[in-house]
Design an enzyme around this catalytic site. Sequence first.
Site, PDB file in Angstrom:
ATOM      1  N   LYS A  62      59.508 -22.470  12.253  1.00  0.00           N
ATOM      2  CA  LYS A  62      60.204 -21.287  11.721  1.00  0.00           C
ATOM      3  C   LYS A  62      59.384 -20.622  10.620  1.00  0.00           C
ATOM      4  O   LYS A  62      58.615 -21.284   9.915  1.00  0.00           O
ATOM      5  CB  LYS A  62      61.600 -21.668  11.214  1.00  0.00           C
ATOM      6  CG  LYS A  62      61.602 -22.460   9.939  1.00  0.00           C
ATOM      7  CD  LYS A  62      62.957 -22.439   9.231  1.00  0.00           C
ATOM      8  CE  LYS A  62      62.747 -23.146   7.893  1.00  0.00           C
ATOM      9  NZ  LYS A  62      63.818 -23.213   6.976  1.00  0.00           N
ATOM     10  N   LYS A 117      59.187 -19.152   3.636  1.00  0.00           N
ATOM     11  CA  LYS A 117      58.583 -18.581   2.432  1.00  0.00           C
ATOM     12  C   LYS A 117      57.668 -19.574   1.734  1.00  0.00           C
ATOM     13  O   LYS A 117      56.874 -19.203   0.894  1.00  0.00           O
ATOM     14  CB  LYS A 117      59.650 -18.044   1.475  1.00  0.00           C
ATOM     15  CG  LYS A 117      60.798 -18.991   1.133  1.00  0.00           C
ATOM     16  CD  LYS A 117      61.737 -18.344   0.109  1.00  0.00           C
ATOM     17  CE  LYS A 117      63.208 -18.436   0.436  1.00  0.00           C
ATOM     18  NZ  LYS A 117      63.806 -19.764   0.477  1.00  0.00           N
ATOM     19  N   LYS A 156      60.599 -31.908   4.969  1.00  0.00           N
ATOM     20  CA  LYS A 156      60.055 -31.691   3.623  1.00  0.00           C
ATOM     21  C   LYS A 156      59.442 -32.961   3.063  1.00  0.00           C
ATOM     22  O   LYS A 156      58.439 -32.913   2.360  1.00  0.00           O
ATOM     23  CB  LYS A 156      61.134 -31.163   2.673  1.00  0.00           C
ATOM     24  CG  LYS A 156      61.474 -29.720   2.928  1.00  0.00           C
ATOM     25  CD  LYS A 156      62.188 -29.072   1.761  1.00  0.00           C
ATOM     26  CE  LYS A 156      62.405 -27.593   2.048  1.00  0.00           C
ATOM     27  NZ  LYS A 156      63.249 -26.927   1.062  1.00  0.00           N
TER      28      LYS A 156
HETATM   29  P1  TYM Z   1      66.707 -20.749   2.366  1.00  0.00           P
HETATM   30  O1  TYM Z   1      66.477 -20.277   0.972  1.00  0.00           O
HETATM   31  O2  TYM Z   1      65.667 -21.595   3.003  1.00  0.00           O
HETATM   32  O3  TYM Z   1      66.950 -19.520   3.313  1.00  0.00           O
HETATM   33  C1  TYM Z   1      67.909 -18.526   3.017  1.00  0.00           C
HETATM   34  C2  TYM Z   1      68.592 -18.038   4.284  1.00  0.00           C
HETATM   35  O4  TYM Z   1      67.627 -17.517   5.197  1.00  0.00           O
HETATM   36  C3  TYM Z   1      67.750 -18.167   6.460  1.00  0.00           C
HETATM   37  N1  TYM Z   1      66.413 -18.312   7.041  1.00  0.00           N
HETATM   38  C4  TYM Z   1      66.058 -17.883   8.248  1.00  0.00           C
HETATM   39  N2  TYM Z   1      66.739 -17.253   9.217  1.00  0.00           N
HETATM   40  C5  TYM Z   1      66.068 -16.947  10.350  1.00  0.00           C
HETATM   41  N3  TYM Z   1      64.766 -17.226  10.545  1.00  0.00           N
HETATM   42  C6  TYM Z   1      64.042 -17.859   9.609  1.00  0.00           C
HETATM   43  N4  TYM Z   1      62.757 -18.137   9.809  1.00  0.00           N
HETATM   44  C7  TYM Z   1      64.685 -18.215   8.393  1.00  0.00           C
HETATM   45  N5  TYM Z   1      64.267 -18.837   7.257  1.00  0.00           N
HETATM   46  C8  TYM Z   1      65.345 -18.886   6.453  1.00  0.00           C
HETATM   47  C9  TYM Z   1      68.370 -19.525   6.140  1.00  0.00           C
HETATM   48  O5  TYM Z   1      69.015 -20.075   7.262  1.00  0.00           O
HETATM   49  C10 TYM Z   1      69.329 -19.159   5.031  1.00  0.00           C
HETATM   50  O6  TYM Z   1      70.536 -18.658   5.556  1.00  0.00           O
HETATM   51  N6  TYM Z   1      69.942 -24.523   1.701  1.00  0.00           N
HETATM   52  C11 TYM Z   1      69.817 -23.080   1.814  1.00  0.00           C
HETATM   53  C12 TYM Z   1      70.294 -22.338   0.595  1.00  0.00           C
HETATM   54  C13 TYM Z   1      71.687 -22.664   0.193  1.00  0.00           C
HETATM   55  C14 TYM Z   1      72.869 -22.217   0.831  1.00  0.00           C
HETATM   56  C15 TYM Z   1      73.932 -22.772   0.065  1.00  0.00           C
HETATM   57  C16 TYM Z   1      73.119 -21.443   1.947  1.00  0.00           C
HETATM   58  C17 TYM Z   1      72.042 -23.415  -0.870  1.00  0.00           C
HETATM   59  N7  TYM Z   1      73.408 -23.475  -0.953  1.00  0.00           N
HETATM   60  C18 TYM Z   1      75.258 -22.534   0.419  1.00  0.00           C
HETATM   61  C19 TYM Z   1      74.450 -21.214   2.301  1.00  0.00           C
HETATM   62  C20 TYM Z   1      75.492 -21.765   1.549  1.00  0.00           C
HETATM   63  C21 TYM Z   1      68.333 -22.749   2.015  1.00  0.00           C
HETATM   64  O7  TYM Z   1      67.464 -23.510   1.694  1.00  0.00           O
HETATM   65  O8  TYM Z   1      68.122 -21.479   2.460  1.00  0.00           O
END
Ligand code: TYM
Length: 333
Positions: free
Chosen positions: A196, A199, A114
């Site tokens: 990957k 969004k 990032k």
């Molecule tokens: P975020 O918002 O980027 O994504 C949310 C969830 O979706 C999964 N994910 C994917 N899985 C498979 N293929 C992909 N291309 C893909 N893109 C996203 C992510 O692994 C995630 O599970 N830091 C985290 C949010 C967060 C969080 C937490 C998660 C904040 N606090 C506590 C678990 C526990 C994040 O940015 O996810």
Amino acid sequence: MGDKKVIFSGVQPSGDLTIGNYLGAIRNWVDLQDEYDCYYCIVDLHAITVPQVAKDLRRRTLEVLAQYMAAGLDPEKVTLFVQSHVSAHAELAWVLNCMTYMGELNRMTQFKEKSRKSEANLNAGLFTYPALMASDILLYQANAVPVGDDQKQHLELARDLANRFNNRYSDTFKIPEPLISKVGARIMDLQDPTSKMSKSSENENGYILIKDDPKTIKRKIKRAVTDSIGEVNYSDDQPGIKNMITIYSKFSGESYEEIVNKYKGEGYGKFKGDLAEVIIEGLRPVRERFEELMSNKDYLENVYNEGAKKAERVARKTLSKVYRKTGFIKRKY
Ligand code: TYM
């Protein structure tokens, strides 16, 4: 209730949700809701580590909640809430920040990626983000955290911080386990299958959104990058096709072998056409339910209010312990 193991997870409302979020995370959460005490959060504090337009953030926060429920999460069974409604998240994050080494944060690949993309906006929040994420998880004494593959490193840090606190003071936090599915834990970008699906990607043809309509899905799959081999194989030499087989398999329930056999001797055209249909049909009920929920804002409001009340009680309990052990004196009135 009290004896159930605890699950925590969250999604950032920093963009519209993709099928990566759906297949890699949210859909797996649904399977856990009967057996565990689940907390699923919309992590808006995390989202502002990159600049957000306030009105879009507000809209997306509500949309993510509606998409959680449209995917099958039942607010009668699980706790659904907005991170900024429970101030203990930010409070514990401060304490954990003071126990996190710069070197640990420097090693985080998500931060490195990032920061490479947005050098002009390298804020401190983006750097300390993993300490906030650790707070999310540890406040609820979560046993397990269902996430996609990309969050593994952050989760390891959460475990390290929990152990560090427990060792420095006394047993306070549960050590959370990652719960990462074997298949579909990393859905790749349709235009660049070496990164990957995200969004926040600039090229909208690289991802499919949960709320994309059938026409858009067909168009995006049609344009998805393939290769010149011309055969549907599940192989690292064909990353675009491999990714599409994974998506096909996750939506249809068919194995890779079944899919490969089905398209033997066919070109990519037939495979892609069918894949688009499989995705459209898989998402149809989610999209319909999502639209229904979005037209009932009062209901959504009630869900996140009740969720925050429940989450608050649990989070406060952990935070009080942490404050006491840290050496903060208790306010008397
Ligand atoms: P975020 O918002 O980027 O994504 C949310 C969830 O979706 C999964 N994910 C994917 N899985 C498979 N293929 C992909 N291309 C893909 N893109 C996203 C992510 O692994 C995630 O599970 N830091 C985290 C949010 C967060 C969080 C937490 C998660 C904040 N606090 C506590 C678990 C526990 C994040 O940015 O996810």
